[in-house]
Design a protein around this motif. Sequence first.
Motif, PDB file in Angstrom:
ATOM      1  N   ALA A 198       0.874  -1.385  -0.067  1.00 29.31           N
ATOM      2  CA  ALA A 198       0.121   0.080   0.128  1.00 29.31           C
ATOM      3  C   ALA A 198       0.695   1.336  -0.152  1.00 29.31           C
ATOM      4  N   SER A 199       2.096   1.424   0.573  1.00 32.30           N
ATOM      5  CA  SER A 199       2.957   2.157   0.564  1.00 32.30           C
ATOM      6  C   SER A 199       4.104   2.027   1.038  1.00 32.30           C
ATOM      7  N   LEU A 246       8.182  -1.058   3.751  1.00 30.15           N
ATOM      8  CA  LEU A 246       6.859  -1.698   3.288  1.00 30.15           C
ATOM      9  C   LEU A 246       5.637  -1.648   3.990  1.00 30.15           C
ATOM     10  N   ARG A 247       4.564  -1.367   3.660  1.00 29.47           N
ATOM     11  CA  ARG A 247       3.342  -1.357   4.321  1.00 29.47           C
ATOM     12  C   ARG A 247       2.322  -1.924   3.324  1.00 29.47           C
ATOM     13  N   PHE A 248       1.554  -3.161   3.637  1.00 24.74           N
ATOM     14  CA  PHE A 248       0.798  -3.774   3.052  1.00 24.74           C
ATOM     15  C   PHE A 248      -0.674  -3.333   3.079  1.00 24.74           C
ATOM     16  N   ILE A 363       4.543  -1.592 -12.116  1.00 26.37           N
ATOM     17  CA  ILE A 363       5.157  -0.426 -12.465  1.00 26.37           C
ATOM     18  C   ILE A 363       4.697   0.911 -11.701  1.00 26.37           C
ATOM     19  N   VAL A 364       3.472   0.675 -11.305  1.00 29.62           N
ATOM     20  CA  VAL A 364       2.783   1.593 -10.293  1.00 29.62           C
ATOM     21  C   VAL A 364       3.683   1.586  -9.214  1.00 29.62           C
ATOM     22  N   LEU A 365       4.106   0.633  -8.775  1.00 26.71           N
ATOM     23  CA  LEU A 365       4.728   0.252  -7.154  1.00 26.71           C
ATOM     24  C   LEU A 365       6.287   0.730  -7.520  1.00 26.71           C
ATOM     25  N   CYS A 366       6.784   0.622  -8.520  1.00 27.16           N
ATOM     26  CA  CYS A 366       8.346   1.043  -8.806  1.00 27.16           C
ATOM     27  C   CYS A 366       8.123   2.699  -8.967  1.00 27.16           C
ATOM     28  N   GLU A 367       7.093   3.185  -9.456  1.00 27.10           N
ATOM     29  CA  GLU A 367       7.001   4.736  -9.736  1.00 27.10           C
ATOM     30  C   GLU A 367       6.902   5.252  -8.245  1.00 27.10           C
ATOM     31  N   CYS A 379       5.562   7.249   0.406  1.00 26.34           N
ATOM     32  CA  CYS A 379       4.547   7.337  -0.695  1.00 26.34           C
ATOM     33  C   CYS A 379       3.321   6.333  -0.922  1.00 26.34           C
ATOM     34  N   ASN A 380       2.217   6.631  -1.155  1.00 25.47           N
ATOM     35  CA  ASN A 380       1.295   5.589  -1.381  1.00 25.47           C
ATOM     36  C   ASN A 380       1.220   5.026  -2.763  1.00 25.47           C
TER      37      ASN A 380
END
Length: 383
Positions: A198-199, A246-248, A363-367, A379-380
């Motif tokens: 999640a973040s 990481l936060r899941f 890819i969203v996670l990488c950004e 960052c979320n």
Amino acid sequence: MKAIGAAVIGTGFIGPVHIEALRRLGVPVVGLLGSSTERSAVMAKRLGIPKAYVDLAELTSDPEVRVVHVTSPNRYHFEQVMACLKAGKHVLCEKPLAMNASESRRLVQEADKSGLICGVNYNVRFYPLCLEMRERIQRSDLGRIFHVSGCYVQDWLLHDTDFNWRVLATEGGALRALADIGTHWLDLTQEVVGSRVASVLADLQTVHKHRRPVEGSIETFTTNLNPEVPRRSIPIDTEDYGAVLLRFENGVQGLFHVSQVTAGRKNFIRLEVCGAKGSYCWESETPNALWIGHRDRPNEVLTRDPSLLEPRIRPFANYPGGHNEGFPDSFKQLFRAFYSHLRELGDEPIGRFPTFEDGHREIVLCEAILESARTERWCNVLA
């Protein structure tokens, strides 16, 4: 049913791995497309493939081809995958799916519209003991999961004379180590834990801000054998190392690091999952052993043996105990799930192959990781 013929785009390190796995499954590889007409012809002859395509248009117009495996450098993925979808071909793409989330989002939309079967090659989740770990966690063998930790580390870019197209943002994307190998760890961990990240809070390091390569680009995992020869200096705009908190979404917390400059580590993945009832630890360089940690009794090591695995996992372990399975087998098992789905034989959740949605999410996670490193804040992850 019409026979399933596959074509492969890309002749570097990973393309032949796809070809070998397809052949082991009995899927005919009818054609190959390399970076040039000459390269296509040389590699098709070397690998015993009937057709060497002149260009992408010839490949996508070939009626024998129902599935295309895209294993070319990252910057070509969007264009090539889109062309394959437009031509009505099913696609299995190497990671990353595209160079940025805008491109990957468009590919997800096109795939949904086409109704074609589309996957991304995050193969690590298909090691049998990773599947076993996921199965046991889903039935709450560890109880409530507290946190996860791990790494993915290599040494093939240790020296400043080591060079590959991946080190340039224009070729591979703004993130390198985290996008190239870190996303394998992230895909595996999210699959095993059963929850999305999640973040993130990230810190990145470029050890070699300039590299002095030999002429051209070495193959992936190939080191420069003449490091003392003077070379021109090239500025590097991607990271050699990264660490991420990481936060899941389900409340689990975690941390991991990636490195391509860790001497002695050739291709090492480690995942440890800690819960109220115990812990699991799996490492890729000893992939046929799962460490099981206990508080109040002796620890255990589960050896990969079909007779010892959960019934739903046994189809993904094809050799008896003591007959080790490893890296090439994980490709075979992912492709088996993909082609079984294509043949409408069903695809049970335990063998779920990574889809374009999964590829886009990575890819969203990488950004988000890149934004966190640049801003030095949490960052979320916003899909």
